[in-house]
Design an enzyme around this catalytic site. Structure first.
Site, PDB file in Angstrom:
ATOM      1  N   HIS A 143      33.183  -5.369  -4.599  1.00 22.04           N
ATOM      2  CA  HIS A 143      34.638  -5.613  -4.502  1.00 22.04           C
ATOM      3  C   HIS A 143      35.245  -4.785  -3.348  1.00 22.04           C
ATOM      4  O   HIS A 143      36.147  -3.975  -3.567  1.00 22.04           O
ATOM      5  CB  HIS A 143      35.324  -5.282  -5.848  1.00 22.04           C
ATOM      6  N   GLU A 162      33.250  -7.086 -13.954  1.00 33.52           N
ATOM      7  CA  GLU A 162      32.838  -6.020 -13.048  1.00 33.52           C
ATOM      8  C   GLU A 162      33.380  -4.663 -13.529  1.00 33.52           C
ATOM      9  O   GLU A 162      34.445  -4.634 -14.161  1.00 33.52           O
ATOM     10  CB  GLU A 162      33.296  -6.312 -11.606  1.00 33.52           C
ATOM     11  N   ARG A 182      38.278 -13.448  -7.375  1.00 28.09           N
ATOM     12  CA  ARG A 182      38.254 -12.613  -8.569  1.00 28.09           C
ATOM     13  C   ARG A 182      37.092 -13.050  -9.446  1.00 28.09           C
ATOM     14  O   ARG A 182      36.720 -14.226  -9.452  1.00 28.09           O
ATOM     15  CB  ARG A 182      39.533 -12.821  -9.399  1.00 28.09           C
TER      16      ARG A 182
HETATM   17  C1  DGY Z   1      43.243  -7.116  -4.095  1.00 33.52           C
HETATM   18  O1  DGY Z   1      44.058  -6.516  -3.400  1.00 33.52           O
HETATM   19  O2  DGY Z   1      43.556  -8.022  -4.868  1.00 33.52           O
HETATM   20  C2  DGY Z   1      41.826  -6.677  -3.969  1.00 33.52           C
HETATM   21  O3  DGY Z   1      40.960  -7.564  -4.582  1.00 33.52           O
HETATM   22  C3  DGY Z   1      41.659  -5.298  -4.566  1.00 33.52           C
HETATM   23  O4  DGY Z   1      41.847  -5.402  -5.944  1.00 33.52           O
END
Ligand code: DGY
Length: 328
Positions: free
Chosen positions: A288, A270, A241
């Site tokens: 992402h 982001e 993240r």
């Molecule tokens: C998740 O599933 O956590 C991915 O990063 C998509 O947000």
């Protein structure tokens, strides 16, 4: 007006899955995929019994202020740092996420990003497109770092971290990991990984991959101090993240070649990307997309739909985060 229960689908989803929901519910959908402002989200949540949301929707006391009928917020994502879980629980609402269905797809991508970063794949492509490739050369082509027979350090050893470790075994890598808690011996054995301190991992790994969940305690797990411990030849990959890495400190370190390269699928703030990162060649940037295959994104939506249906029908959702609400 129909007497079907009302639900919100806060982001665009696959049309056939939306049509399935429309068979049972009166759906407020958002196929234009515009991100809802906090005020719009609060408004859209009023009068619905369930909501499918994603990381773009911050679900907190403010979002829930008018959501008097809401039973469930089903995240289409395994990470749920967009949820203020205590506030959702206090409102008596069930919160769910989408574990397992994306594990292998995300681990595949973690490995792909690691390879692209170490072997300078995107940089090489930019180089060709810029017309800079005039001959094969022993030393004057982009030279990368090997993966095979090197040490991979994984920070965050949940399902996805273990998936990456298993892939690394095929490359003959020595895998070390750091996690909040050590894995049971059988799991360590299955992925051939050895537990070490974060400091030892940063000092000894040739490649570091971050797969830990974002929590306030994990904010800037990797900053200037941690990067300073890494080898100048090391790479850093973040598929966890934004906010886990201090992006400004990373950009500075990459600029000064304190580490070899980085691969980033997630960013602080982001979809904004730190402007200094955009100027650098020794970083691979991705929007992402670690879980982004059609099969897996469908499976994520389907699991979120199953969580939503279960809560509305009075069954326990399969991936319930706040079990207290169910017990109550
Ligand atoms: C998740 O599933 O956590 C991915 O990063 C998509 O947000």
């Amino acid at each position: 007006m129909s007497n079907k229960p009302r639900i919100l689908v806060a982001r665009a989803i696959f049309p056939d899955l939306l049509a399935k929901l429309e068979e049972s519910y009166e759906v407020r959908s958002n196929q234009a995929d515009a991100i809802l402002s906090p005020e719009e989200l609060q408004h859209e949540l009023s009068g619905v019994v369930g909501a499918l949301v994603a990381g773009s929707e911050r679900i907190d006391a403010n979002a829930l202020a008018k959501a008097k009928d809401l039973k469930i917020v089903a995240n289409i994502s395994v990470g749920y740092n967009n949820f203020d879980v205590p506030a959702i629980t206090a409102a008596g609402v069930m919160a769910t996420n989408t574990p397992d269905v994306l594990t292998n797809t995300t681990a595949d991508f973690g490995f792909a990003l690691l390879m692209a970063t170490a072997r300078r794949i995107t940089e090489s492509e930019h180089w060709i497109r810029a017309g800079k490739w005039d001959k094969w050369s022993i030393v004057n082509n982009p030279l990368g770092m090997d993966l095979h027979n090197t040490t991979l350090g994984i920070i965050g050893m949940g399902r996805i971290g273990q998936g990456i470790a298993k892939r690394a075994l095929g490359f003959g890598m020595n895998v070390i990991y750091h996690n909040r808690s050590r894995l049971p011996e059988a799991d360590e054995k299955a992925c051939g990984a050895r537990y070490v301190s974060k400091e030892e991992l940063l000092k000894t790994a040739d490649h570091v991959v971050l797969v830990l969940p974002y929590t306030p305690a994990n904010h800037h797990t990797i900053g200037a101090k941690e990067i300073a411990l890494m080898k100048p030849t090391a790479t850093l990959v973040n598929i966890a993240r934004g906010g886990i890495v201090d992006d400004a400190a990373l950009a500075q370190a990459l600029k000064e070649k304190k580490i070899f390269a980085a691969g980033l699928d997630v960013f602080e703030g982001e979809p904004q990307v730190h402007p200094e990162l955009l100027k650098l060649q020794n970083v691979v940037l991705a929007p992402h997309i670690a879980s982004a295959t059609e099969k897996t994104r469908r499976a994520m939506v389907e699991l979120a739909m199953e969580n939503l249906r279960a809560a509305i029908d009075g069954r326990k959702p399969p991936s319930l985060i706040n079990a207290e609400v169910w017990k109550a």
